[in-house]
Every structure is written in structure tokens, then in C-alpha cells.
Design an enzyme around this catalytic site. Structure first.
Site, PDB file in Angstrom:
ATOM      1  N   ASP A 228       0.687  -1.567   0.079  1.00  0.00           N
ATOM      2  CA  ASP A 228      -0.073   0.008  -0.179  1.00  0.00           C
ATOM      3  C   ASP A 228       0.681   1.181  -0.536  1.00  0.00           C
ATOM      4  OD1 ASP A 228      -2.787   1.096   0.479  1.00  0.00           O
ATOM      5  OD2 ASP A 228      -2.000   1.685   2.234  1.00  0.00           O
TER       6      ASP A 228
ATOM      7  N   GLU B 295      13.911 -14.809   1.003  1.00  0.00           N
ATOM      8  CA  GLU B 295      14.983 -15.451   2.043  1.00  0.00           C
ATOM      9  C   GLU B 295      13.861 -16.867   1.790  1.00  0.00           C
ATOM     10  OE1 GLU B 295      14.365 -14.143   5.782  1.00  0.00           O
ATOM     11  OE2 GLU B 295      16.147 -12.414   5.630  1.00  0.00           O
TER      12      GLU B 295
END
Ligand code: GLC
Length: 552
Positions: A212, A264
């Protein structure tokens, strides 16, 4: 021939479906959609043929901005269910072969977030306050806001705190509602806390995030006044040059950091930017190889229904995003703009977020809006790259224009004293069944925003049964898009007549007659957004997909 993207680059060609949880499906009948409601209806989305879901916020929140005011990033609001419901939804989507990304709101928190409560309780200059942007006021007694910035929702972007003894204190910045204080992204603690939030949801199995206000976060050093550009510009960050609060260079360091975090978890987790930034060449910075994977193409969404403008924005999009190795994205509707089945027939300017209502000038003509929306969607779904759909557009839903004033919820409406209607009209609970309470949104008939009286014909059960419904068109287009590999294809313009947009993508020829004379076509029609003329020509406001003629 076109080639499919490698699996770990699924997002390059994916069609995303935006779910606005408040308005999709309400399992417990309280009038507010919820996560179990979504989970129970996932098969409809699989059947539609989309690849991935994006969920607007369902986190714990006082709901002052419909959940974009987050009180706890790592919990589900009881309105929507529980964390176990979120797990079930993620698992349910994956079981059906759909990816799922969730909204994350890093620019601001709710004023009910623990961090802000701690900040307000602490002294000026304290570490707790340093998470946010508190400043002393200007003027002899600090009675003036620290600068001239305005809230995107209207009114000043600063609110002065009232100390426990009733005296006025410092001011805090909020680019949106006063209940949405901006975080200070120069603070390492803020950065580290958000890494943890990302990991929390990645651990739960989400495939990525819609970020956002990804053009916000970093503010210019010293918080200088906003000076409007010559062109006037708007506070929405759609200027060619950065404003002191939108499009600052420093924000790119945040996205590089986030890219590391999502990686990751392997190469298939993604970041998608909501960045209201012009022009496209600037927006493309958000999707450089070490930043986000994609950014919503608001230039395309904002383009008027005009062949030359559409051709230009498509060319510019492919060049700008392609220039940094990213796919272009395409989008026509979301929870912040007037639905495209209405917007494309408006006869007046309607800036993003302003919305329309009973007193807006020049009401759109519904049939024209729907014809244009179907034509625009069929054009969009033939473009190479990734596309975003907004719940209800597959039903051809128009904006709900006649929401009574006292039912409105958008903070924009309140902060502008009713001068801007805001975004409620595109957020109304969607219709599933023509003859059920709340058109099948739930079984009680309660809805948090009123539904129009004339939506029975838009209900999904009506459209499932009809071969030329808008739902049938979306299904057919999505199936052919996959079959012909259009998302991974290449666009080659062909000369179209005045008012016509025409191109080839692999084996498919696309002819979108925006506003021209009836266009002649050659080849077998695969899909058409509306009826052709008796002579088999394509009338205005109609798009067709054809098998390219053999001699090409
Ligand atoms: C984004 C959201 C919008 C929200 C605003 C503040 O623009 O899409 O709905 O009001 O950010 O979080």
C-alpha cells in the site's frame, strides 16, 4: 509462438483477482464479508480461470479506513475471522492451484496501534515518538501545523495532540485520515519491525504482498512545504517531480530491503507496488530487478476511452516496464476508483478517489458503460504481461451511484464535508444469487453498505446460465489467454483505422473498435465483447479476438 514463463516467474503473466474481504461473501451474516466466506467460494474463482488472489486488508483494525488503518499487522480482525481462518484460506487457495498475496500497509498504522499509543503516552523526543513523525507547531505557541501538507482524503495532513492534562502538544503527520499516523521510515526500529511482519505472513504461506502507498513512506529531509508544480499537479503524487512526501528516492532502499526478505523464502514470493507515480518511466523504478516484481499500471487505468491514447499508454507501458526487465501490468478497476463499467462512460473529469454520487454532473449511460467495459477488458486481457481484476467486474457491475449520504463510510466523504463522494460506490457487497437475501452475499440480508435494488440481473447465478453474459466473456477470455499464451506473448501493432486499436499477439489478432466506423475483420472470431454487425463487422465499443489469417 509464445512461451510460458518459468514457474518461479509465474507472476510475469498471472491474472490476479482482487478480493475486497468486506464485500465478497459473508459467512456469519453480520453484514460484513469474512475469510470463511471467501474460503467457501474459492471454487468460483478457480472456475473463472484466474491464477492468483490479492486480498485487501483483513487485519485487526478500528476500520476507520476500511482496514487500511491497521492496529495489529499479525492478527485477523474478529470482523473477518481468526488466524486459523486465514490459514484455511491460504491452504484452500493453494489446494486449487491459486497463489495468494496479501495487502500490507507500511506508510501508516492506526492510531490504535500499540506503537502509536506508546508514542502518545511518551514525551517529545522519546524513542516511542520517534517511530512516527511528531513535530512542534509553527507560530508563537505552536498553534500552526509544521508545514502546508494536505491529506489525500482532504484537509490538513497534521493533527495536534491533546496532552492528558487537556493542553495542546505536538503535531503528528498523517497523509491520510487523522486516525492513520505516518511512520518514520528513517527509523531503523520501524524497518526491523516490518521485516518481522513480512516474515510472519511468509511463514504462513502467502505468495507475496501488495504494498500500500509504495510511493510514500520516505519524506524529504526537513519536511519542506509542498510547492505545486506549474501544471498544478495534485497531492496524489502524480507529478513528474517528486513531492516532499511521495516518490522520494530513499523509498527504493526500503524495497531493496524487502526484496531480500521475500527472497529468503525462495524465488516465487513477490512484491507488487501500489505507486501512484507519473510518468511510467518513473514508476518503472519501483520494479527494477532488485526492488519489486510488479507495479500497478495506473496510467492504463486512467486512460480515457480513446484509441490514440490507449495505443500510446500501451506502447509506453511495454517500453517503460520492459526497459527494466519487468512485465507490464494492466488494471481497469480496484477498490479506490469508479468501476470501469461506469467510469468509461462518464462525461466529466473524475479524479482518482473523488467518486461519483447522486449530484454528480452528466450521469453515465449504463449500457454504453457496460459495452465499453467489456471491450476494454477484452483488450486488456490480450496484452502481454500480468493483469489485475477487481471482484465484481466479471459480473459487469457498475458503480453504485445512489448510496444515501447517511450510509456513506469513506473518510474522504467526511474529511471533505461531502464535497467528494469517495470510494464507497465501488465497494458494495457483490451479488451471487438473484433471489436471495443481499443477493446471496449472506443469508441474513444485512450489508455494511446498501446494495442497489436493480442488481438481480448481475447476480452470478443468472450469468452462469447465460452464454453471452459478462461472466461468460471473462471465462472465455481467460481460457483463451492461457491457451494462446497471450500473457507471455509479444505485441505487434498493426495499422488500424481511425478510432481502432489493432495488434497481433502470437496467433491472435486483436481488433478493438473504440470509436471508429464499423471495422472489417478477416479470420475466425475466437471471442467478441459484443454483437458484430449483420455484415460481420466490428462496431464501435467492441473488441474481437481472431485467429490471424493464414497468409500472415
Ligand atoms: C491506498 C489504498 C486505499 C487506502 C490508502 C491509505 O491507496 O488502496 O484504499 O485508503 O492507501 O491506506
Amino acid at each position: 509462438m509464445t512461451t510460458a514463463a518459468p514457474v518461479n516467474e509465474w507472476w510475469r503473466t498471472a491474472v490476479f483477482y482482487q478480493i475486497y474481504p468486506r464485500s465478497f461473501a459473508d459467512a456469519n451474516g453480520d453484514g460484513m464479508g469474512d475469510l470463511p466466506g471467501i474460503t467457501s467460494r474459492l471454487e468460483h474463482l478457480k472456475d473463472l480461470g484466474i491464477d492468483a488472489l490479492w486480498l485487501s486488508p483483513f487485519y485487526r483494525s478500528p476500520q476507520r479506513d476500511a482496514g487500511y488503518d491497521v492496529e495489529d499487522y499479525c492478527d485477523v480482525d474478529p470482523l473477518f475471522g481468526t488466524l486459523a481462518d486465514a490459514d484455511a484460506l491460504i491452504a484452500g487457495a493453494h489446494r486449487l492451484g491459486m497463489r495468494i498475496i496479501v495487502d500490507i500497509v507500511p506508510n501508516h498504522t492506526s492510531d490504535q496501534h500499540r506503537w502509536f499509543k506508546e508514542a502518545i503516552a511518551a514525551e517529545p523526543g522519546s524513542p516511542a515518538r520517534a517511530r512516527y513523525i511528531f513535530r512542534d507547531g509553527r507560530g508563537a505557541n505552536g498553534e500552526l501545523p509544521p508545514n502546508n501538507w494536505e491529506s489525500v482524503f482532504g484537509g490538513p495532513a497534521w493533527t495536534r495532540e491533546v496532552r492528558p492534562d487537556g493542553t495542546p502538544g505536538q503535531w503528528f503527520l498523517h497523509l491520510f485520515d487523522a486516525t492513520q499516523p505516518d511512520l518514520d521510515w528513517s527509523n531503523e526500529t520501524v524497518k526491523a519491525d516490518f521485516d518481522d511482519v513480512l516474515r510472519f505472513w511468509l511463514e504462513r504461506g502467502v505468495d507475496g504482498f501488495r504494498v500500500d502507498v509504495a510511493h510514500g513512506l520516505v519524506k524529504e529531509e526537513g519536511l519542506p512545504d509542498f510547492v505545486p508544480s506549474e501544471s498544478g499537479g495534485s497531492m496524489g503524487g502524480d507529478e513528474d517531480a517528486p513531492t516532499p512526501y511521495f516518490g522520494q528516492e530513499g523509498v527504493h532502499d526500503v524495497w531493496r530491503r524487502w526484496r531480500h526478505v521475500v527472497e529468503e523464502y525462495g524465488p516465487e514470493r513477490i512484491l507488487a507496488a501500489e505507486a501512484w507515480i507519473n510518468p511510467l518511466t518513473r514508476m518503472a523504478k519501483w520494479v527494477r530487478h532488485d526492488e519489486m516484481h510488479q507495479a500497478f499500471n495506473f496510467a492504463f487505468l486512467s486512460a480515457p476511452w480513446d484509441a490514440a491514447e490507449l495505443r500510446d499508454v500501451i506502447t509506453d507501458s511495454l517500453a517503460a516496464f520492459g526497459g527494466v526487465g519487468a512485465p507490464s501490468t494492466w488494471v481497469l478497476s480496484n477498490h479506490d476508483v469508479v468501476r470501469h463499467a461506469t467510469r468509461l462512460a462518464l462525461t466529466f473529469e473524475n479524479p482518482q478517489g473523488h467518486g461519483i454520487g447522486p449530484l454528480s454532473p452528466g450521469m453515465p449511460i449504463p449500457d454504453l458503460g457496460l459495452a465499453r467495459a467489456r471491450a476494454a477488458t477484452l483488450l486488456m486481457l490480450a496484452l502481454p504481461g500480468s493483469a489485475y481484476l477487481y471482484q465484481g467486474e466479471e459480473l459487469g457491475l457498475p458503480e453504485h451511484v445512489f448510496i444515501p449520504d447517511d450510509a456513506r463510510q469513506d473518510p474522504t466523504w467526511f474529511r471533505t464535508g461531502g464535497e467528494r463522494y469517495g470510494r464507497d460506490g465501488c465497494r458494495v457487497p457483490i451479488p451471487w444469487e438473484k433471489d436471495a437475501p443481499a443477493y446471496g452475499f449472506n443469508s441474513t440480508g444485512k450489508t455494511w453498505l446498501p446494495q442497489p435494488d436493480d442488481w438481480a440481473g448481475f447476480a452470478r447465478d443468472v450469468q452462469v446460465a447465460s452464454a453471452d453474459s459478462t461472466l461468460a466473456l471473462y471465462k472465455q477470455a481467460l481460457a483463451h489467454r492461457a491457451e494462446y499464451g497471450l500473457g507471455g506473448g509479444e505485441l505487434v501493432w498493426i495499422d488500424g483505422a481511425e478510432g481502432v486499436v489493432a495488434f497481433d499477439n502470437g496467433r491472435v489478432r486483436v481488433v478493438a473498435n473504440v470509436s471508429g466506423a464499423d471495422a472489417a475483420i478477416e479470420g475466425h472470431v475466437i471471442a467478441a465483447s459484443g454483437p458484430l454487425t449483420a455484415e460481420g463487422r466490428v462496431p464501435a465499443n467492441t473488441t474481437v479476438w481472431l485467429h490471424r489469417p493464414a497468409h500472415h
